[in-house]
Design a protein around this motif. Structure first.
Motif, PDB file in Angstrom:
ATOM      1  N   PRO A 197       1.031  -1.171  -0.012  1.00  9.85           N
ATOM      2  CA  PRO A 197      -0.018  -0.105  -0.056  1.00  9.85           C
ATOM      3  C   PRO A 197       0.759   1.287   0.150  1.00  9.85           C
ATOM      4  N   PRO A 198       0.381   2.159  -0.664  1.00 11.95           N
ATOM      5  CA  PRO A 198       1.004   3.672  -0.702  1.00 11.95           C
ATOM      6  C   PRO A 198       0.781   4.417   0.381  1.00 11.95           C
ATOM      7  N   ALA A 199       1.358   5.628   0.533  1.00 16.25           N
ATOM      8  CA  ALA A 199       1.071   6.307   1.791  1.00 16.25           C
ATOM      9  C   ALA A 199       1.044   7.878   1.212  1.00 16.25           C
ATOM     10  N   PHE A 200       0.125   8.713   1.908  1.00 16.89           N
ATOM     11  CA  PHE A 200       0.211   9.947   1.357  1.00 16.89           C
ATOM     12  C   PHE A 200       1.023  10.973   2.543  1.00 16.89           C
ATOM     13  N   SER A 201       1.491  12.079   2.105  1.00 14.96           N
ATOM     14  CA  SER A 201       2.280  12.997   2.890  1.00 14.96           C
ATOM     15  C   SER A 201       1.150  13.667   3.943  1.00 14.96           C
ATOM     16  N   ALA A 202       1.711  14.278   4.910  1.00 16.94           N
ATOM     17  CA  ALA A 202       0.789  14.773   5.917  1.00 16.94           C
ATOM     18  C   ALA A 202      -0.026  15.911   5.090  1.00 16.94           C
ATOM     19  N   ASP A 203       0.379  16.732   4.215  1.00 14.25           N
ATOM     20  CA  ASP A 203      -0.477  17.480   3.432  1.00 14.25           C
ATOM     21  C   ASP A 203      -1.148  17.164   2.372  1.00 14.25           C
ATOM     22  N   GLY A 204      -0.914  15.984   2.007  1.00  6.96           N
ATOM     23  CA  GLY A 204      -1.479  15.142   0.809  1.00  6.96           C
ATOM     24  C   GLY A 204      -1.099  15.618  -0.731  1.00  6.96           C
ATOM     25  N   ARG A 205      -0.038  16.494  -0.777  1.00  6.11           N
ATOM     26  CA  ARG A 205       0.547  16.785  -1.809  1.00  6.11           C
ATOM     27  C   ARG A 205       1.533  15.752  -2.468  1.00  6.11           C
ATOM     28  N   LEU A 206       1.944  14.884  -1.671  1.00  6.50           N
ATOM     29  CA  LEU A 206       3.016  13.883  -2.279  1.00  6.50           C
ATOM     30  C   LEU A 206       2.457  12.393  -1.806  1.00  6.50           C
ATOM     31  N   LEU A 207       2.756  11.484  -2.810  1.00  9.65           N
ATOM     32  CA  LEU A 207       2.414  10.078  -2.624  1.00  9.65           C
ATOM     33  C   LEU A 207       3.541   9.406  -2.633  1.00  9.65           C
ATOM     34  N   LEU A 208       3.692   8.425  -1.529  1.00 10.45           N
ATOM     35  CA  LEU A 208       5.082   7.665  -1.435  1.00 10.45           C
ATOM     36  C   LEU A 208       4.620   6.118  -2.067  1.00 10.45           C
TER      37      LEU A 208
ATOM     38  N   LEU B 160      -8.500  -4.612  -8.178  1.00 11.55           N
ATOM     39  CA  LEU B 160      -7.970  -3.856  -7.301  1.00 11.55           C
ATOM     40  C   LEU B 160      -7.232  -4.650  -6.011  1.00 11.55           C
ATOM     41  N   MET B 161      -6.481  -3.744  -5.519  1.00 12.48           N
ATOM     42  CA  MET B 161      -5.556  -4.327  -4.308  1.00 12.48           C
ATOM     43  C   MET B 161      -5.506  -3.409  -3.184  1.00 12.48           C
ATOM     44  N   PHE B 162      -5.106  -2.002  -3.257  1.00 20.93           N
ATOM     45  CA  PHE B 162      -5.379  -1.406  -2.201  1.00 20.93           C
ATOM     46  C   PHE B 162      -5.990  -0.021  -2.449  1.00 20.93           C
ATOM     47  N   PHE B 163      -6.651   0.627  -1.207  1.00 20.50           N
ATOM     48  CA  PHE B 163      -7.214   1.825  -1.241  1.00 20.50           C
ATOM     49  C   PHE B 163      -6.696   2.538   0.170  1.00 20.50           C
ATOM     50  N   VAL B 164      -6.069   3.833  -0.180  1.00 19.23           N
ATOM     51  CA  VAL B 164      -5.632   4.479   0.739  1.00 19.23           C
ATOM     52  C   VAL B 164      -6.222   6.007   0.359  1.00 19.23           C
ATOM     53  N   ASP B 165      -6.569   6.685   1.505  1.00 17.81           N
ATOM     54  CA  ASP B 165      -6.969   7.905   1.623  1.00 17.81           C
ATOM     55  C   ASP B 165      -6.124   8.915   2.433  1.00 17.81           C
ATOM     56  N   SER B 166      -6.003  10.327   1.557  1.00 18.10           N
ATOM     57  CA  SER B 166      -5.013  11.193   2.425  1.00 18.10           C
ATOM     58  C   SER B 166      -5.581  11.882   3.576  1.00 18.10           C
ATOM     59  N   PRO B 167      -4.728  12.344   4.410  1.00 18.20           N
ATOM     60  CA  PRO B 167      -5.401  12.957   5.966  1.00 18.20           C
ATOM     61  C   PRO B 167      -6.344  13.918   5.869  1.00 18.20           C
ATOM     62  N   ASP B 168      -6.557  14.718   4.574  1.00 17.25           N
ATOM     63  CA  ASP B 168      -7.612  15.622   4.433  1.00 17.25           C
ATOM     64  C   ASP B 168      -8.887  15.076   3.875  1.00 17.25           C
ATOM     65  N   SER B 169      -8.889  13.890   3.422  1.00 15.43           N
ATOM     66  CA  SER B 169      -9.987  13.108   2.739  1.00 15.43           C
ATOM     67  C   SER B 169     -10.389  13.578   1.584  1.00 15.43           C
ATOM     68  N   PHE B 170      -9.833  14.764   0.925  1.00 14.26           N
ATOM     69  CA  PHE B 170      -9.842  15.266  -0.359  1.00 14.26           C
ATOM     70  C   PHE B 170      -9.533  14.674  -1.601  1.00 14.26           C
ATOM     71  N   ILE B 171      -8.505  13.479  -1.376  1.00 14.00           N
ATOM     72  CA  ILE B 171      -7.814  12.933  -2.612  1.00 14.00           C
ATOM     73  C   ILE B 171      -7.730  11.411  -1.688  1.00 14.00           C
ATOM     74  N   SER B 172      -7.737  10.461  -2.642  1.00 18.03           N
ATOM     75  CA  SER B 172      -7.658   9.120  -2.402  1.00 18.03           C
ATOM     76  C   SER B 172      -6.913   8.314  -3.563  1.00 18.03           C
ATOM     77  N   CYS B 173      -6.419   7.350  -3.321  1.00 15.26           N
ATOM     78  CA  CYS B 173      -5.739   6.367  -4.473  1.00 15.26           C
ATOM     79  C   CYS B 173      -6.004   4.867  -4.218  1.00 15.26           C
ATOM     80  N   VAL B 174      -6.340   4.463  -5.389  1.00 16.27           N
ATOM     81  CA  VAL B 174      -6.491   2.879  -5.449  1.00 16.27           C
ATOM     82  C   VAL B 174      -5.442   2.308  -6.354  1.00 16.27           C
ATOM     83  N   SER B 175      -4.921   0.964  -5.869  1.00 15.86           N
ATOM     84  CA  SER B 175      -3.894   0.369  -6.875  1.00 15.86           C
ATOM     85  C   SER B 175      -4.391  -0.796  -7.280  1.00 15.86           C
ATOM     86  N   CYS B 176      -3.985  -0.876  -8.551  1.00 18.29           N
ATOM     87  CA  CYS B 176      -4.779  -1.947  -9.542  1.00 18.29           C
ATOM     88  C   CYS B 176      -3.612  -2.923  -9.736  1.00 18.29           C
TER      89      CYS B 176
END
Length: 792
Positions: free
Chosen positions: A12-23, A314-330
C-alpha cells in the motif's frame, strides 16, 4: 547501469501529511510522486531488499512539531531494516535492524509518560518471517513483534505467531491493531497513553470462511472483515467484554463466544475481497476486489453505489489525511488518484504492465522492441499495447488493438500473440487471436499500424482476417529500408506484404494499406521463423529445422542451409554480416550460427535458451541461458546467464548472471549518448546497449562489453520539484478564482474612497471586481472598532 520496471502495487502507498505527495513502494526504493501532476519527484534508495511498507510519521498535536515532522517517514523491507527518512530531501536519517524479512508495519500514535509529561514515542508493530524455521505448512514462520524506534530495539514478547506473515491493520487512533488469520480476526487493544507491552489485550472474532482483509471504524468500536467468497462482515461493539469489562446482552449474528454486540453481513463481490476502508466520517465503507469496481456501502442502511471501469482487479485503497483525495492500486501496475467524494480519476501513475497469463505456454516472444527509440511494446490484459520508455522508466502511450469490453473476472477469450516493430519504429504489426469455444469460432487477425506524430503513437492501417487460413502465425519481420514485411505460419507457407498508397477512402483521400505481394513454401513444412538480412536483400525463412534463403522481390528460392537438431523458433541475421543465428527451444535445444555465404554451419551449442537477440550494427548477438532450477524453487524464480558472442568465435565475449530469467527477454537498443556524461562525443562508432527484461518485467540496461556496473549514469530527477504554496480557505475548497484581464477598450470604473468601501465596490462591471482576498480583508477590517491613538 539503468534499472526500472518495478512494481508500484506490491504494497500500500502512503500520502504525505499535507496530501501533496504520494509515497509508493517500488522494488528496493520508494518513489515519491506529486499528487497534482502525477510525476516522479524523488526516490528513497537505501534498502537492500524489496520495500514492503511505508508509514508517514503521524505528527503530534503541537503545531510547531507538525511542521517539523510533516516530511518524515519510516519504511520496512525484506532486508530486515526499518529506515527513517526525510523524504522532502530524500535523505536517510537512521536505521533500526530487525534481522528478519519484514512484510508489514504500522506505527500507532503512542505517548509515554516521561517525568509526568506525555511524550510522543514511536513504536513499530511489524510482521516478520522467521526464516530459521522449515518452509512447510505446519511451521509458524509469521511473527508479530514490537520495536521501540527511539531506542532501536525489540520490546515485549511476540504478539502472535502465524503460518505466514500477515498484513497488520491499525485504527486511525492507534487504539486497535488487527490481522486476518485464516477464519479469524485477531484484534489487540493498544494502550496509547502510558504505553506498556504487558497492557496489550487480545480478542478473536470467528467466521466460517477464510478472511482476507479488515478495516477499523475511525471513531466507533466497529470492525469490518472481508472473506474469500466476497462477503463483508461488520462486527459492532467488539471487545467490550474484555477490553472494557462491560457485559454484552445482545448478540445478533455473533458466533459462539465472540466478544461483539452484533454482526451483520454485506454481499456484492463475486470473489475475494481485496480491501476495505471506512470513510473519514465513518458513514461509508469502501470495498474492492477482482471485479475492478469500488463499492461504496452506506453503513447504516446497507445501500451501495459504485465506481466502475477501473480496468483491472483492485488491491489497495488509501486516503489522504484531509480526505479530499484518495488512491486505489490495481493489478495492472497502476495507481489511480481519485477526487473525493465523487471518485473522479484525477491522475494515473502507470508503471510497466505486469506479465499476463497466456493461453499458449509455448509463446515466449510476445513483447516487441523499438530499438531505435528505446521503447518496449507489451501486450496487456485489456487487449492493448503499452509502449514503455526503457530509459525514462515511464509509460509513453497505449494502443488499443481489439475493441472489446474487458472484464477482469471473465475467462480469457482473446490474446495478442505477437508484436513486431520495424527497425526505425515507423511500422508495427500485431497478431491477435480469438480463442475457439468448444473448438468452434476461432479467429486470427493480422493488423498493420502506421506511426503517428509522436513516439509510441500508432494508427491502424490494414486489418487482415485469417491471413494464413486457419493456421497460426509464427513470426513477423519487417524489411530494412523498404515498406515490406513477411509473415510465416505453421500452416506451411509464408507471405510477403507490401504497403500500397493507391487506396481511396470514402471521402476521396488516398490512404496507405498493406497487400499480399507473394506467397512461398518449402516442401509444405511449417514455417516457424523468418528474418531479413541487414541490407534487406535476403529473406531467411525456417521450414522447421531447415533454413531457406529467398529473394524477397522475386520470391525466388536462392539457397538451402543444412538442418538444425530440432525445429527453429528464432531466426535472425547478425548485424550486417552474412551470418545467421538460429535458436531451437524444443526437447533438443540448440543455439547455432550459420554462414549464409557458403550455406554451412559456423558453430553451435546445445543450450536451453529462453531468448536471443542480434545487434543491428555489429557482428555480435546475445542469448539468455536458463540455469537448472534449484531444489524446491519455483520455475518462475529460475535464474539464468546472458552470454554475448561474436559471430565468428564460439567463445563468449562476456557473461552476466541474472535473476528471474524464466519468461525473460533481451534486446539490443541504441545508446542515448546524452545519458552518459562519460561518453566520448568524438567517437564516430555507434554503440548499442543490451536490455534485459526478467519474468516480472523488471529490467536493466547495460553495456555488454564493459563489466563495470556503473558505466551508465542516467537517473530520474532526484530533487523535489518546486510546488506552489498549499491552498487555504476559499481556494482549498473551490479552487483559485480565474484571473481575467481588463480589455483596453473598457473604460476604468471610477472608485471613490469611502469609510464603507463595500458599498461602492460593486458599482462597476463584474469582470473588474477586486479579488476575493481583497474584498475579505477590507470587509473584515471594517468590522474592527477604530480608536484614536493617544500619546501619553
Amino acid at each position: 547501469m539503468i534499472t526500472g520496471g518495478q512494481s508500484y502495487v506490491s504494497a500500500p502507498p502512503a500520502f504525505s501529511a499535507d496530501g501533496r505527495l504520494l509515497l509508493v513502494c517500488s522494488g528496493r526504493s520508494v518513489s515519491v510522486f506529486s499528487t497534482s501532476t502525477g510525476m516522479l519527484v524523488s526516490e528513497l534508495e537505501g534498502h537492500e531488499g524489496d520495500v514492503t511498507a511505508v508509514v508517514v510519521v503521524p505528527p503530534p498535536a503541537n503545531a510547531e512539531a507538525v511542521a517539523k515532522l510533516a516530511t518524515y517517514c519510516w519504511t520496512a523491507g525484506l532486508d530486515g531494516e526499518l529506515i527513517y527518512w526525510d523524504f522532502a530531501a530524500a535523505e536517510l536519517v537512521r536505521k533500526v535492524h530487525v534481522g528478519l524479512p519484514v512484510h508489514s508495519m504500522v506505527i500507532p500514535n503512542i505517548t509515554r509518560a516521561l517525568k509526568s509529561i506525555e511524550v510522543h514515542t514511536p513504536f513499530a508493530f511489524v510482521s516478520v518471517e522467521d526464516t530459521s524455521k522449515p518452509a512447510d505448512k505446519k511451521a509458524l514462520r509469521g511473527q508479530i513483534r514490537i520495536y521501540d524506534l527511539t531506542k532501536g530495539r525489540q520490546v515485549g514478547c511476540l504478539l502472535a505467531e502465524t503460518r505466514k506473515p500477515e498484513k497488520i491493520v491499525a485504527s486511525c487512533s492507534g487504539e486497535f491493531l488487527g490481522i486476518a488469520n485464516k477464519r479469524q480476526l485477531y484484534i489487540w487493544s493498544i494502550p496509547t497513553k502510558g504505553f506498556k507491552p504487558d497492557k496489550i489485550r487480545k480478542i478473536k472474532l470467528c467466521h466460517t470462511k477464510k478472511l482476507t482483509t479488515l478495516a477499523f471504524h475511525p471513531s466507533e468500536r466497529i470492525v469490518a472483515g472481508g472473506d474469500a467468497t466476497g462477503r463483508i462482515l461488520i462486527w459492532r461493539g467488539f471487545g467490550k467484554a474484555k477490553f472494557s469489562g462491560t457485559a454484552i446482552e445482545e448478540r445478533d449474528g455473533v458466533r459462539g463466544q465472540d466478544d461483539a454486540e452484533t454482526c451483520t453481513t454485506f454481499h456484492w463481490h463475486s470473489s475475494e475481497v481485496k480491501f476495505l476502508k471506512f470513510a473519514s466520517d465513518g458513514a461509508y465503507l469502501f470495498s474492492g476486489g477482482m471485479e475492478g469496481v469500488i463499492v461504496v456501502w452506506q453503513l447504516d442502511t446497507g445501500k451501495r453505489r459504485y465506481k466502475p471501469r477501473l480496468g483491472s482487479p483492485l488491491m489497495f485503497f488509501v486516503d489522504s489525511p484531509d480526505s479530499f483525495i484518495s488512491c486505489v492500486s490495481c493489478t495492472s501496475n497502476q495507481v489511480h488518484l481519485l477526487k473525493m467524494p465523487n471518485m473522479e480519476v484525477l491522475k494515473t501513475i502507470s508503471g510497466i504492465k505486469l506479465p499476463i497469463a497466456s493461453p499458449d505456454p509455448s509463446r515466449r516472444d510476445a513483447n516487441g522492441f523499438d530499438c531505435t527509440n528505446g521503447l518496449i511494446a507489451i501486450p496487456t490484459e485489456d487487449y492493448c499495447i503499452q509502449f514503455y520508455s526503457l530509459f525514462e522508466n515511464t509509460e509513453v502511450s497505449e494502443v488499443q488493438v481489439c475493441e472489446r469490453n474487458f472484464q477482469p473476472v471473465d475467462d480469457i477469450t482473446m490474446c495478442i500473440s505477437l508484436v513486431s516493430l520495424s527497425i526505425g519504429g515507423d511500422f508495427m504489426c500485431t497478431v491477435d487471436v480469438k480463442l475457439p469455444e468448444e473448438e468452434l469460432g476461432g479467429l486470427i487477425t493480422l493488423k498493420f499500424w502506421n506511426h503517428g506524430s509522436r513516439a509510441g503513437q500508432f494508427h491502424l492501417s490494414t486489418v487482415i482476417y485469417e491471413p494464413h487460413s486457419d493456421a497460426s502465425i509464427s513470426a513477423v519481420a519487417f524489411r530494412p529500408g523498404k515498406n515490406m514485411a513477411v509473415s510465416s505460419s505453421f500452416g506451411g507457407n509464408f507471405k510477403v506484404w507490401v504497403q500500397s498508397l493507391s487506396l481511396q477512402s470514402s471521402d476521396g483521400k488516398s490512404q496507405s494499406g498493406w497487400r499480399c505481394q507473394s506467397v512461398g513454401s518449402y516442401k509444405k513444412k511449417p514455417m516457424t521463423a523468418a528474418a531479413f538480412s541487414g541490407d534487406g536483400s535476403v529473406l531467411a525463412v525456417a521450414a522447421e529445422s531447415v533454413i531457406t534463403l529467398w529473394d524477397p522481390d522475386n520470391n525466388a528460392l536462392v539457397g538451402v542451409i543444412a538442418e538444425a537438431l530440432s525445429p527453429i523458433t528464432k531466426l535472425s541475421f547478425i548485424g550486417t554480416s552474412a551470418y545467421l543465428m538460429s535458436l531451437s527451444q524444443s526437447s533438443r535445444p540448440q543455439v547455432a550460427v550459420w554462414n549464409a555465404s557458403n550455406l554451412s554451419m559456423q558453430w553451435s551449442y546445445t543450450l536451453s535458451a529462453e531468448a536471443a537477440c542480434c545487434s543491428s550494427s555489429k557482428s555480435e548477438f546475445a542469448i539468455l541461458y536458463l540455469l537448472s532450477c534449484h531444489e524446491g524453487g519455483a520455475p518462475a524464480e529460475q535464474d539464468g546467464v546472458i552470454l554475448v558472442f561474436d559471430a565468428e568465435n564460439s567463445s563468449p565475449v562476456s557473461s552476466w548472471s541474472v535473476k528471474k530469467a524464466k519468461g525473460g527477454s533481451i534486446a539490443f537498443v541504441k545508446d542515448d549518448s546524452s545519458m552518459d556524461a562519460d561518453t566520448n562525443a568524438t567517437s564516430s562508432e555507434e554503440t548499442s546497449l543490451l536490455v534485459y527484461v526478467n519474468g516480472s518485467h523488471e529490467y536493466a540496461i547495460f553495456n555488454p562489453r564493459n563489466n563495470e556496473e556503473s558505466q551508465i549514469t542516467k537517473c530520474p530527477q532526484k530533487n523535489i520539484q518546486a510546488d506552489e504554496p498549499a491552498r487555504i480557505g476559499y481556494a482549498s475548497i473551490y479552487g483559485e478564482l480565474p484571473k481575467l484581464e481588463v480589455k483596453k477598450e473598457v473604460p476604468d470604473v471610477p472608485f471613490i474612497p469611502s469609510e464603507r468601501p463595500w458599498e461602492t465596490i460593486f458599482t462597476g462591471s463584474s469582470h473588474v471586481l477586486p479579488p476575493l482576498t481583497k474584498l475579505c480583508s477590507v470587509f473584515l477590517a471594517s468590522l474592527l472598532e477604530k480608536r484614536p491613538v493617544t500619546n501619553e
